[in-house]
Design a protein around this motif. Structure first.
Motif, PDB file in Angstrom:
ATOM      1  N   ASN A  86       2.722  -1.123  26.551  1.00 20.42           N
ATOM      2  CA  ASN A  86       4.161  -0.942  26.356  1.00 20.42           C
ATOM      3  C   ASN A  86       4.721  -1.637  25.120  1.00 20.42           C
ATOM      4  O   ASN A  86       5.868  -2.063  25.110  1.00 20.42           O
ATOM      5  N   ALA A  87       3.935  -1.746  24.097  1.00 19.17           N
ATOM      6  CA  ALA A  87       4.422  -2.311  22.836  1.00 19.17           C
ATOM      7  C   ALA A  87       5.315  -1.277  22.158  1.00 19.17           C
ATOM      8  O   ALA A  87       5.115  -0.070  22.291  1.00 19.17           O
ATOM      9  N   THR A  88       6.298  -1.759  21.434  1.00 21.64           N
ATOM     10  CA  THR A  88       7.151  -0.859  20.654  1.00 21.64           C
ATOM     11  C   THR A  88       7.079  -1.180  19.168  1.00 21.64           C
ATOM     12  O   THR A  88       7.518  -0.392  18.346  1.00 21.64           O
ATOM     13  N   GLN A  89       6.528  -2.358  18.847  1.00 16.49           N
ATOM     14  CA  GLN A  89       6.428  -2.769  17.445  1.00 16.49           C
ATOM     15  C   GLN A  89       5.056  -3.385  17.195  1.00 16.49           C
ATOM     16  O   GLN A  89       4.500  -4.053  18.061  1.00 16.49           O
ATOM     17  N   LEU A  90       4.545  -3.157  15.984  1.00 17.93           N
ATOM     18  CA  LEU A  90       3.214  -3.627  15.619  1.00 17.93           C
ATOM     19  C   LEU A  90       3.232  -4.302  14.256  1.00 17.93           C
ATOM     20  O   LEU A  90       4.011  -3.923  13.378  1.00 17.93           O
ATOM     21  N   ILE A  91       2.330  -5.254  14.101  1.00 14.09           N
ATOM     22  CA  ILE A  91       2.035  -5.809  12.779  1.00 14.09           C
ATOM     23  C   ILE A  91       0.524  -5.755  12.633  1.00 14.09           C
ATOM     24  O   ILE A  91      -0.208  -6.368  13.414  1.00 14.09           O
ATOM     25  N   LEU A  92       0.059  -5.016  11.636  1.00 12.39           N
ATOM     26  CA  LEU A  92      -1.364  -4.924  11.338  1.00 12.39           C
ATOM     27  C   LEU A  92      -1.729  -6.107  10.451  1.00 12.39           C
ATOM     28  O   LEU A  92      -0.970  -6.458   9.536  1.00 12.39           O
ATOM     29  N   VAL A  93      -2.876  -6.726  10.716  1.00 11.69           N
ATOM     30  CA  VAL A  93      -3.314  -7.887   9.941  1.00 11.69           C
ATOM     31  C   VAL A  93      -4.807  -7.779   9.672  1.00 11.69           C
ATOM     32  O   VAL A  93      -5.580  -7.448  10.577  1.00 11.69           O
ATOM     33  N   HIS A  94      -5.192  -8.032   8.441  1.00 12.12           N
ATOM     34  CA  HIS A  94      -6.618  -8.172   8.160  1.00 12.12           C
ATOM     35  C   HIS A  94      -6.817  -9.202   7.057  1.00 12.12           C
ATOM     36  O   HIS A  94      -5.895  -9.509   6.306  1.00 12.12           O
ATOM     37  N   ASN A  95      -8.016  -9.748   7.014  1.00 12.87           N
ATOM     38  CA  ASN A  95      -8.328 -10.754   6.005  1.00 12.87           C
ATOM     39  C   ASN A  95      -9.128 -10.156   4.859  1.00 12.87           C
ATOM     40  O   ASN A  95      -9.757  -9.100   5.002  1.00 12.87           O
ATOM     41  N   HIS A  96      -9.053 -10.809   3.718  1.00 12.16           N
ATOM     42  CA  HIS A  96      -9.894 -10.489   2.570  1.00 12.16           C
ATOM     43  C   HIS A  96     -10.816 -11.684   2.343  1.00 12.16           C
ATOM     44  O   HIS A  96     -10.365 -12.711   1.835  1.00 12.16           O
ATOM     45  N   PRO A  97     -12.087 -11.579   2.730  1.00 13.79           N
ATOM     46  CA  PRO A  97     -13.012 -12.695   2.551  1.00 13.79           C
ATOM     47  C   PRO A  97     -13.134 -13.156   1.090  1.00 13.79           C
ATOM     48  O   PRO A  97     -13.437 -14.315   0.841  1.00 13.79           O
ATOM     49  N   SER A  98     -12.843 -12.278   0.151  1.00 10.69           N
ATOM     50  CA  SER A  98     -12.926 -12.643  -1.266  1.00 10.69           C
ATOM     51  C   SER A  98     -11.870 -13.663  -1.661  1.00 10.69           C
ATOM     52  O   SER A  98     -11.982 -14.310  -2.691  1.00 10.69           O
ATOM     53  N   GLY A  99     -10.812 -13.780  -0.845  1.00 12.35           N
ATOM     54  CA  GLY A  99      -9.718 -14.687  -1.182  1.00 12.35           C
ATOM     55  C   GLY A  99      -8.608 -14.013  -1.955  1.00 12.35           C
ATOM     56  O   GLY A  99      -7.546 -14.592  -2.162  1.00 12.35           O
ATOM     57  N   SER A 100      -8.823 -12.776  -2.386  1.00 15.25           N
ATOM     58  CA  SER A 100      -7.796 -12.029  -3.112  1.00 15.25           C
ATOM     59  C   SER A 100      -6.775 -11.465  -2.131  1.00 15.25           C
ATOM     60  O   SER A 100      -7.136 -10.926  -1.096  1.00 15.25           O
ATOM     61  N   LEU A 101      -5.511 -11.592  -2.480  1.00 15.12           N
ATOM     62  CA  LEU A 101      -4.458 -11.049  -1.623  1.00 15.12           C
ATOM     63  C   LEU A 101      -3.963  -9.685  -2.091  1.00 15.12           C
ATOM     64  O   LEU A 101      -3.075  -9.109  -1.474  1.00 15.12           O
ATOM     65  N   THR A 102      -4.533  -9.165  -3.140  1.00 17.08           N
ATOM     66  CA  THR A 102      -4.117  -7.879  -3.680  1.00 17.08           C
ATOM     67  C   THR A 102      -4.573  -6.749  -2.764  1.00 17.08           C
ATOM     68  O   THR A 102      -5.763  -6.630  -2.446  1.00 17.08           O
ATOM     69  N   PRO A 103      -3.622  -5.914  -2.302  1.00 16.71           N
ATOM     70  CA  PRO A 103      -4.021  -4.804  -1.429  1.00 16.71           C
ATOM     71  C   PRO A 103      -4.807  -3.740  -2.194  1.00 16.71           C
ATOM     72  O   PRO A 103      -4.457  -3.401  -3.326  1.00 16.71           O
ATOM     73  N   SER A 104      -5.851  -3.234  -1.549  1.00 19.46           N
ATOM     74  CA  SER A 104      -6.625  -2.153  -2.151  1.00 19.46           C
ATOM     75  C   SER A 104      -5.926  -0.832  -1.878  1.00 19.46           C
ATOM     76  O   SER A 104      -4.995  -0.752  -1.068  1.00 19.46           O
ATOM     77  N   ASN A 105      -6.387   0.220  -2.532  1.00 14.09           N
ATOM     78  CA  ASN A 105      -5.855   1.561  -2.234  1.00 14.09           C
ATOM     79  C   ASN A 105      -6.115   1.919  -0.778  1.00 14.09           C
ATOM     80  O   ASN A 105      -5.288   2.551  -0.135  1.00 14.09           O
ATOM     81  N   SER A 106      -7.265   1.498  -0.257  1.00 13.36           N
ATOM     82  CA  SER A 106      -7.593   1.746   1.142  1.00 13.36           C
ATOM     83  C   SER A 106      -6.602   1.030   2.069  1.00 13.36           C
ATOM     84  O   SER A 106      -6.179   1.589   3.078  1.00 13.36           O
ATOM     85  N   ASP A 107      -6.221  -0.193   1.714  1.00 12.65           N
ATOM     86  CA  ASP A 107      -5.225  -0.931   2.501  1.00 12.65           C
ATOM     87  C   ASP A 107      -3.894  -0.185   2.527  1.00 12.65           C
ATOM     88  O   ASP A 107      -3.259  -0.047   3.577  1.00 12.65           O
ATOM     89  N   LEU A 129      -0.130  -7.336   7.041  1.00 14.97           N
ATOM     90  CA  LEU A 129      -0.413  -8.577   6.328  1.00 14.97           C
ATOM     91  C   LEU A 129      -1.869  -8.627   5.920  1.00 14.97           C
ATOM     92  O   LEU A 129      -2.757  -8.299   6.709  1.00 14.97           O
ATOM     93  N   ILE A 130      -2.104  -9.054   4.698  1.00 15.77           N
ATOM     94  CA  ILE A 130      -3.443  -9.389   4.224  1.00 15.77           C
ATOM     95  C   ILE A 130      -3.465 -10.910   4.179  1.00 15.77           C
ATOM     96  O   ILE A 130      -2.564 -11.528   3.591  1.00 15.77           O
ATOM     97  N   ILE A 131      -4.465 -11.501   4.819  1.00 14.06           N
ATOM     98  CA  ILE A 131      -4.464 -12.955   4.915  1.00 14.06           C
ATOM     99  C   ILE A 131      -5.719 -13.589   4.336  1.00 14.06           C
ATOM    100  O   ILE A 131      -6.773 -12.952   4.247  1.00 14.06           O
ATOM    101  N   THR A 132      -5.558 -14.845   3.952  1.00 17.92           N
ATOM    102  CA  THR A 132      -6.669 -15.732   3.641  1.00 17.92           C
ATOM    103  C   THR A 132      -6.413 -17.011   4.423  1.00 17.92           C
ATOM    104  O   THR A 132      -5.402 -17.135   5.123  1.00 17.92           O
TER     105      THR A 132
END
Length: 146
Positions: A86-107, A129-132
Motif C-alpha cells: 500500500n505504498a503511494t510514494q517511492l524513492i529509488l536509490v542505488h550506489n555507484h561503487p566508483s564514487g562518482s555521483l554523475t548519473p549515467s544515461n542508464s540511470d 538518489l545515487i549514493i556513495t
C-alpha cells in the motif's frame, strides 16, 4: 487442487518509531544507515524506499545486487512490492561503487521508465538518489527530472 504461489511482504514492527521523509537529504540519511557500508564501494545495489501519502516510511525493499558497475532494476518487481504494501510514494536509490555521483544515461532512462509506470498506477516516484559513502546526488533536485 492446484496451489498458487503468493508474494509475501512482511512488516517488521519491532521498531515502532515512524520515520517521515520530507527532503532528499533525509532520504539519504535514512538509507545510508540501512546500507551495508562494507560493500558500498565494491558492489552496486539498488533499493527502494516505500512511503505512504504522509511521507511516512513503510519500509525499504532490496531491489537488486549487481556487479562492480551495474545492477538490474526490474520495474515490475518494484511496482508489485509497492502495491502489495500500500505504498503511494517511492524513492529509488542505488550506489555507484566508483564514487562518482554523475548519473549515467542508464540511470536517467530507468528513472524515466519508473516514473511513467508509477503514473499509470497512481503512485509517485519522488526521487532517484545515487549514493556513495559520504554524499548523494538527487535526480529530482539536480536535474529537475521528476
Amino acid at each position: 487442487m492446484n496451489q498458487l504461489m503468493e508474494i509475501s511482504v512482511n512488516y517488521n514492527t519491532t521498531n515502532q518509531q515512524r520515520v517521515r521523509i520530507t527532503s532528499h537529504k533525509e532520504a539519504y540519511e535514512l538509507i545510508i544507515k540501512n546500507w551495508n557500508l562494507n560493500i558500498i564501494e565494491f558492489q552496486e545495489e539498488c533499493k527502494v524506499i516505500l512511503m505512504n501519502k504522509g511521507n511516512f516510511v513503510l519500509g525499504i525493499f532490496d531491489v537488486s545486487k549487481g556487479g562492480i558497475d551495474s545492477s538490474v532494476v526490474d520495474i515490475r518487481i518494484i511496482l508489485a512490492v509497492a502495491l502489495k504494501c500500500n505504498a503511494t510514494q517511492l524513492i529509488l536509490v542505488h550506489n555507484h561503487p566508483s564514487g562518482s555521483l554523475t548519473p549515467s544515461n542508464s540511470d536517467k532512462n530507468i528513472t524515466e521508465k519508473l516514473s511513467k509506470a508509477c503514473d499509470l498506477l497512481n503512485l509517485t516516484l519522488l526521487d532517484h538518489l545515487i549514493i556513495t559513502r559520504n554524499d548523494y546526488y538527487s535526480l529530482n533536485k539536480e536535474d529537475n527530472f521528476l
